[in-house]
Every structure is written in structure tokens, then in C-alpha cells.
Scaffold this active site. Structure first.
Site, short mmCIF file in Angstrom:
data_model
loop_
_atom_site.label_atom_id
_atom_site.label_comp_id
_atom_site.label_asym_id
_atom_site.label_seq_id
_atom_site.Cartn_x
_atom_site.Cartn_y
_atom_site.Cartn_z
N GLY A 33 40.57 31.24 41.19
CA GLY A 33 39.64 32.41 41.80
C GLY A 33 40.01 32.25 43.27
O GLY A 33 40.26 31.28 43.88
N GLY A 77 38.20 34.87 45.74
CA GLY A 77 37.09 35.60 46.15
C GLY A 77 36.00 35.16 45.53
O GLY A 77 35.57 33.92 45.83
N SER A 78 35.07 35.77 44.94
CA SER A 78 33.71 35.56 44.25
C SER A 78 33.90 34.62 43.23
O SER A 78 32.89 33.75 43.26
CB SER A 78 32.88 36.77 43.81
OG SER A 78 33.49 37.36 42.92
N GLU A 81 36.43 41.56 35.97
CA GLU A 81 37.32 41.81 36.92
C GLU A 81 37.91 43.35 36.81
O GLU A 81 38.37 43.92 37.71
CB GLU A 81 38.36 40.84 37.05
CG GLU A 81 37.74 39.80 37.39
CD GLU A 81 37.07 39.60 38.84
OE1 GLU A 81 37.83 40.07 39.70
OE2 GLU A 81 36.10 38.77 38.78
#
Length: 186
Positions: free
Chosen positions: A24, A26-27, A100
Site C-alpha cells: 500500500g 496511499g489510503s 481499487e
């Protein structure tokens, strides 16, 4: 090094055998949304984090897009690696593909990650498709901040996404000058 030759649509994507390491950047770093048994700081060579994806769903809408992160080619990226036990890997991947890949701007990719403790593990991440119309490329801080400031999508305000990502990077002692400048401009 990254094995970015395995990019395929999620429906045809083959998961690595055994436990699944998910990267991961980003969020996912601050809101993974799937069960995992380990989390480590990790480095992915060959790709870098960039605020380069027009968000048509999570942080904006198609007629008023927001901006979210993409893994773009070149450089390297420090993020979080999450280990999911093999028996739970298909479910975690299905969840991530649905999250995603609401639109086809990301492609699942098999990569090799360097964990902070020195181990190298095979993992999966989502990279940006530069041929997709949602690929924003390089933007100025002003353009990015203006977009982020006014955008909201199904997952909330775009500014919250940028601030949370910057806060997580700071907790990890990672500097991203462009992203920090966008957050400061908000």
C-alpha cells in the site's frame, strides 16, 4: 526488482502461492480494510508514488474529478506491506480489486518488496495505467491543490485523503515534498 510484466486485468490475475503480501502506498497504508497478520514498512523499487489519478468515484466524480495516488514508473516508493495468510488471500484480493478497480485506471501487478527488516518478499500492488484517460500525469502544486480542495466522492472529501496520507507518511518518517506542498496549500 519489480516484476511489472505480469500486469493483467484482475479477472485473469494470478496470485502468488502461499501468503499474500500486499503493498500500500496511499489510503491502503492508513485504511487497509482487510485482515492481515503482519504490517511492515517496505520499499518498492522501480515505481514512485504520485498524485496522478483523476478520481471518478472515491474522491471525486467523473464530471468533477478528484486526485488520488498512483504508482508511476521510475524511482522507488516507501509504503506499507501487509501479510495476509494464504487461506485468506483470495478474499483479500477480491476486496482490493473491487476497491481499487472501480474503473480500470489501476492494474494489479506482482512485485518484489524490500521489508524494513531486510527480507525480500513477492507481493501484489496496483499500478497506474498511463494509457487510461484518468491518468493525470505531472501536475503543478497549484493545480493539484485546487482540484483536491473542491473534490468529493463516494469515500469522502479529497482533502481528507491527502491529509491522511501525508499524516501516515510522517508517522513512517517518509518525506514526499510534492504531496506535503499540496497538503499545505489546502
Amino acid at each position: 526488482m519489480s516484476d511489472l510484466t505480469n500486469d493483467r486485468p484482475a479477472s485473469g490475475f494470478t496470485l502468488p502461492d502461499g501468503d499474500l503480501w500486499i503493498f500500500g502506498y496511499g489510503s491502503l497504508m492508513w485504511r487497509p480494510g482487510f485482515e492481515h497478520v503482519e504490517q511492515h514498512r517496505a520499499m518498492l523499487p522501480g515505481r514512485h508514488r504520485r498524485l496522478c489519478v483523476w478520481s471518478w468515484y472515491h474522491r471525486g466524480l467523473q464530471h468533477a474529478p478528484g486526485l488520488v495516488m498512483g504508482l508511476d514508473r521510475g524511482g522507488s516508493c516507501i509504503g506499507s506491506a501487509f501479510r495476509v495468510p494464504a487461506r485468506e488471500a483470495p478474499g483479500a484480493f477480491e476486496y482490493l480489486a473491487a476497491r481499487e478497480m472501480v474503473t480500470p485506471v489501476y492494474r494489479p501487478s506482482r512485485v518484489t518488496l524490500r521489508l524494513q527488516d531486510g527480507r525480500r518478499v513477492d507481493g501484489v500492488t496496483f499500478t497506474v495505467d498511463r494509457t487510461n484517460p484518468q491518468y493525470a500525469g505531472r501536475l503543478t502544486v497549484e493545480t493539484a491543490a485546487d482540484t483536491v480542495r473542491r473534490s468529493e466522492g463516494h469515500s469522502g472529501h479529497n482533502a481528507d485523503y491527502v491529509r491522511e496520507t501525508v499524516a501516515q507518511l510522517r508517522r513512517m518518517a517518509v518525506r514526499d515534498p510534492f504531496l506535503e506542498a499540496v497538503a499545505a496549500a489546502l
